[in-house]
Design a protein around this motif. Structure first.
Motif, PDB file in Angstrom:
ATOM      1  N   THR A   1       0.984  -1.191  -0.055  1.00 45.22           N
ATOM      2  CA  THR A   1       0.062   0.059   0.095  1.00 45.22           C
ATOM      3  C   THR A   1       0.904   1.175  -0.037  1.00 45.22           C
ATOM      4  OG1 THR A   1      -1.800  -1.156   1.274  1.00 45.22           O
ATOM      5  CG2 THR A   1      -1.565   1.129   1.264  1.00 45.22           C
ATOM      6  N   HIS A   2       1.781   1.230   0.725  1.00 44.86           N
ATOM      7  CA  HIS A   2       2.697   2.330   1.005  1.00 44.86           C
ATOM      8  C   HIS A   2       3.422   2.750  -0.377  1.00 44.86           C
ATOM      9  CE1 HIS A   2       5.642   5.103   2.756  1.00 44.86           C
ATOM     10  NE2 HIS A   2       6.367   4.698   2.142  1.00 44.86           N
ATOM     11  N   LEU A   3       3.901   1.240  -1.042  1.00 47.28           N
ATOM     12  CA  LEU A   3       4.742   1.574  -2.363  1.00 47.28           C
ATOM     13  C   LEU A   3       3.755   2.096  -3.370  1.00 47.28           C
ATOM     14  CD1 LEU A   3       7.132  -1.629  -2.285  1.00 47.28           C
ATOM     15  CD2 LEU A   3       7.785   0.796  -2.120  1.00 47.28           C
ATOM     16  N   ALA A   4       2.446   1.505  -3.606  1.00 48.92           N
ATOM     17  CA  ALA A   4       1.565   2.029  -4.468  1.00 48.92           C
ATOM     18  C   ALA A   4       1.405   3.310  -4.374  1.00 48.92           C
ATOM     19  CB  ALA A   4       0.432   1.172  -4.224  1.00 48.92           C
ATOM     20  N   SER A   5       1.452   4.026  -2.881  1.00 49.31           N
ATOM     21  CA  SER A   5       0.805   5.435  -3.008  1.00 49.31           C
ATOM     22  C   SER A   5       2.010   6.170  -3.299  1.00 49.31           C
ATOM     23  CB  SER A   5       0.582   5.570  -1.372  1.00 49.31           C
ATOM     24  OG  SER A   5       0.505   6.960  -1.229  1.00 49.31           O
ATOM     25  N   GLN A   6       3.477   6.043  -2.921  1.00 48.09           N
ATOM     26  CA  GLN A   6       4.730   6.398  -3.138  1.00 48.09           C
ATOM     27  C   GLN A   6       4.641   6.756  -4.791  1.00 48.09           C
ATOM     28  OE1 GLN A   6       8.098   4.642  -1.647  1.00 48.09           O
ATOM     29  NE2 GLN A   6       9.603   5.694  -3.103  1.00 48.09           N
ATOM     30  N   TYR A   7       4.627   5.607  -5.532  1.00 53.28           N
ATOM     31  CA  TYR A   7       4.727   5.572  -6.840  1.00 53.28           C
ATOM     32  C   TYR A   7       3.380   6.211  -7.607  1.00 53.28           C
ATOM     33  CZ  TYR A   7       9.041   3.163  -6.746  1.00 53.28           C
ATOM     34  OH  TYR A   7      10.420   2.893  -6.263  1.00 53.28           O
ATOM     35  N   GLY A   8       2.552   6.491  -7.021  1.00 54.83           N
ATOM     36  CA  GLY A   8       1.126   6.688  -7.578  1.00 54.83           C
ATOM     37  C   GLY A   8       0.376   6.022  -8.391  1.00 54.83           C
ATOM     38  N   VAL A   9       0.448   4.494  -8.118  1.00 50.96           N
ATOM     39  CA  VAL A   9      -0.143   3.786  -8.908  1.00 50.96           C
ATOM     40  C   VAL A   9      -1.255   2.856  -8.057  1.00 50.96           C
ATOM     41  CG1 VAL A   9       1.688   3.377 -10.586  1.00 50.96           C
ATOM     42  CG2 VAL A   9       1.605   1.939  -8.691  1.00 50.96           C
ATOM     43  N   SER A  10      -1.954   2.039  -8.773  1.00 52.10           N
ATOM     44  CA  SER A  10      -2.969   1.075  -7.917  1.00 52.10           C
ATOM     45  C   SER A  10      -2.170   0.022  -7.354  1.00 52.10           C
ATOM     46  CB  SER A  10      -3.941   0.421  -8.736  1.00 52.10           C
ATOM     47  OG  SER A  10      -3.272  -0.497  -9.756  1.00 52.10           O
ATOM     48  N   THR A  11      -2.641  -0.676  -6.281  1.00 56.28           N
ATOM     49  CA  THR A  11      -2.079  -1.899  -5.739  1.00 56.28           C
ATOM     50  C   THR A  11      -1.743  -2.885  -6.738  1.00 56.28           C
ATOM     51  OG1 THR A  11      -3.064  -1.149  -3.527  1.00 56.28           O
ATOM     52  CG2 THR A  11      -2.153  -3.635  -3.576  1.00 56.28           C
ATOM     53  N   ALA A  12      -2.820  -3.153  -7.460  1.00 54.12           N
ATOM     54  CA  ALA A  12      -2.691  -4.295  -8.500  1.00 54.12           C
ATOM     55  C   ALA A  12      -1.468  -4.074  -9.598  1.00 54.12           C
ATOM     56  CB  ALA A  12      -3.849  -4.321  -9.313  1.00 54.12           C
ATOM     57  N   THR A  13      -1.040  -2.945  -9.621  1.00 54.15           N
ATOM     58  CA  THR A  13      -0.019  -2.466 -10.495  1.00 54.15           C
ATOM     59  C   THR A  13       1.376  -2.691  -9.733  1.00 54.15           C
ATOM     60  OG1 THR A  13      -1.285  -0.833 -12.030  1.00 54.15           O
ATOM     61  CG2 THR A  13       1.346  -0.511 -11.930  1.00 54.15           C
ATOM     62  N   LEU A  14       1.183  -2.292  -8.549  1.00 59.89           N
ATOM     63  CA  LEU A  14       2.515  -2.328  -7.717  1.00 59.89           C
ATOM     64  C   LEU A  14       2.741  -3.991  -7.510  1.00 59.89           C
ATOM     65  CD1 LEU A  14       3.889  -2.659  -4.749  1.00 59.89           C
ATOM     66  CD2 LEU A  14       4.531  -0.930  -6.329  1.00 59.89           C
ATOM     67  N   ARG A  15       1.635  -4.580  -7.398  1.00 63.47           N
ATOM     68  CA  ARG A  15       1.944  -6.186  -7.322  1.00 63.47           C
ATOM     69  C   ARG A  15       2.344  -6.809  -8.576  1.00 63.47           C
ATOM     70  NH1 ARG A  15      -3.660  -7.488  -3.914  1.00 63.47           N
ATOM     71  NH2 ARG A  15      -2.977  -6.729  -1.883  1.00 63.47           N
ATOM     72  N   ASN A  16       2.100  -6.201  -9.657  1.00 61.85           N
ATOM     73  CA  ASN A  16       2.712  -6.763 -10.743  1.00 61.85           C
ATOM     74  C   ASN A  16       4.126  -6.530 -10.919  1.00 61.85           C
ATOM     75  OD1 ASN A  16       0.277  -7.728 -11.949  1.00 61.85           O
ATOM     76  ND2 ASN A  16      -0.221  -5.800 -12.956  1.00 61.85           N
ATOM     77  N   VAL A  17       4.540  -5.236 -10.488  1.00 64.05           N
ATOM     78  CA  VAL A  17       6.002  -4.920 -10.458  1.00 64.05           C
ATOM     79  C   VAL A  17       6.619  -5.833  -9.264  1.00 64.05           C
ATOM     80  CG1 VAL A  17       7.616  -3.178  -9.466  1.00 64.05           C
ATOM     81  CG2 VAL A  17       5.385  -2.490 -10.796  1.00 64.05           C
ATOM     82  N   LEU A  18       6.158  -6.134  -8.382  1.00 65.04           N
ATOM     83  CA  LEU A  18       6.805  -7.084  -7.334  1.00 65.04           C
ATOM     84  C   LEU A  18       6.889  -8.536  -8.012  1.00 65.04           C
ATOM     85  CD1 LEU A  18       5.119  -6.031  -3.922  1.00 65.04           C
ATOM     86  CD2 LEU A  18       7.613  -5.586  -4.800  1.00 65.04           C
ATOM     87  N   ALA A  19       6.178  -8.889  -8.745  1.00 69.52           N
ATOM     88  CA  ALA A  19       6.021 -10.187  -9.444  1.00 69.52           C
ATOM     89  C   ALA A  19       7.092 -10.274 -10.467  1.00 69.52           C
ATOM     90  CB  ALA A  19       4.681 -10.449 -10.269  1.00 69.52           C
ATOM     91  N   VAL A  20       7.564  -9.125 -11.111  1.00 72.15           N
ATOM     92  CA  VAL A  20       8.601  -9.135 -11.956  1.00 72.15           C
ATOM     93  C   VAL A  20      10.025  -9.402 -11.111  1.00 72.15           C
ATOM     94  CG1 VAL A  20       9.756  -7.571 -13.634  1.00 72.15           C
ATOM     95  CG2 VAL A  20       7.528  -7.579 -13.935  1.00 72.15           C
ATOM     96  N   LEU A  21       9.958  -8.449 -10.109  1.00 69.60           N
ATOM     97  CA  LEU A  21      11.115  -8.610  -9.184  1.00 69.60           C
ATOM     98  C   LEU A  21      11.249 -10.038  -8.597  1.00 69.60           C
ATOM     99  CD1 LEU A  21      11.171  -4.932  -7.661  1.00 69.60           C
ATOM    100  CD2 LEU A  21      12.571  -5.972  -9.629  1.00 69.60           C
ATOM    101  N   GLN A  22      10.286 -10.633  -8.354  1.00 74.47           N
ATOM    102  CA  GLN A  22      10.275 -11.836  -7.606  1.00 74.47           C
ATOM    103  C   GLN A  22      10.616 -12.982  -8.800  1.00 74.47           C
ATOM    104  OE1 GLN A  22       6.415 -12.440  -6.327  1.00 74.47           O
ATOM    105  NE2 GLN A  22       6.480 -10.982  -4.614  1.00 74.47           N
TER     106      GLN A  22
END
Length: 243
Positions: free
Chosen positions: A35-56
């Protein structure tokens, strides 16, 4: 030539990747909440989770359910030595062995060249780095070459690997097939890796001088921590060299 504009997901992934690889976020450190990262980057939580999936999938981040996302510590590497050699693991790794009696069926019967329902001994070998699974190997041996008495004697991986060669005839041939693929759901769960992380899958058949397959092994080594080394020795014709 017009280059495609990077997506928001790719831009955020690049930023987090740079922060991790440069050490600004250290190995083992917990990332801010989704939630914090999504707010920091100004994106939805779903988009942020896609980002983390890439890094995983890249092996940079791992998710601990109920605890959050953490920067993954570099895994100790393991080297598979071709030609019938065993995996050479770092001293930091420990290996547990579970043995069981099974009946050959399907691909195992074909691999060992035995009839269906033939008695086999399975050695399930799982290496660990601390509490984390590291690599997986399933070794199959005809029961007459792995009697119950040996299983009771050799409880450790080193003990099993020492005793088995003593019970079989001299070897004549080792066939190995190496491929890169995605892990099965069971392998991903057992090794606690992303289903998007490629693994090195090695199938090995070992035969004696009569042509009998005396051992078959199925090894699964996660691609972010494994190397395979094969060495070819050429026989030099000394007479031809002297000319």
């Amino acid at each position: 030539m017009i280059r495609p504009v990077p997506s928001r997901r790719d831009t955020i992934a690049d930023d987090l990747r740079a922060r991790i690889t440069t050490g600004r976020i250290g190995a083992g450190e917990r990332l801010p909440s989704e939630t914090h990262l999504a707010s920091q980057y100004g994106v939805s939580t779903a988009t942020l989770r896609n980002v983390l999936a890439v890094l995983q999938a890249e092996g940079l981040v791992e998710k601990a359910h109920g605890k959050g996302n953490f920067v993954r510590r570099p895994a100790h590497r393991i080297t598979y030595v071709g030609g019938g050699g065993r995996t050479a693991a770092d001293a930091a790794l420990s290996i547990t062995v579970h043995t069981s009696r099974i009946r050959a069926c399907g691909h195992l019967a074909a691999l060992l060249k035995v009839s269906t329902s033939s008695a086999l001994t399975e050695f399930l070998c799982l290496s660990h780095e601390g509490e984390k699974p590291h690599s997986l190997a399933r070794i199959y041996v005809p029961c007459d070459l792995a009697p119950a008495a040996v299983l009771r004697e050799s409880l450790s991986y080193e003990g099993v690997m020492t005793r088995l060669p003593e019970l079989r005839p001299p070897l004549a041939e080792v066939k190995e097939r190496v491929s890169a693929r995605l892990p099965t759901p069971e392998e991903a769960t057992t090794l606690r890796i992303s289903s998007a992380l490629a693994v090195l899958a090695i199938t090995r058949q070992t035969a004696d001088t009569s042509g009998r397959v005396v051992e078959a092994a199925l090894l699964v080594l996660p691609g972010d921590r494994a190397d395979a080394v094969f060495t070819t020795h050429y026989v030099t014709d000394e007479k031809a060299t002297e000319r």
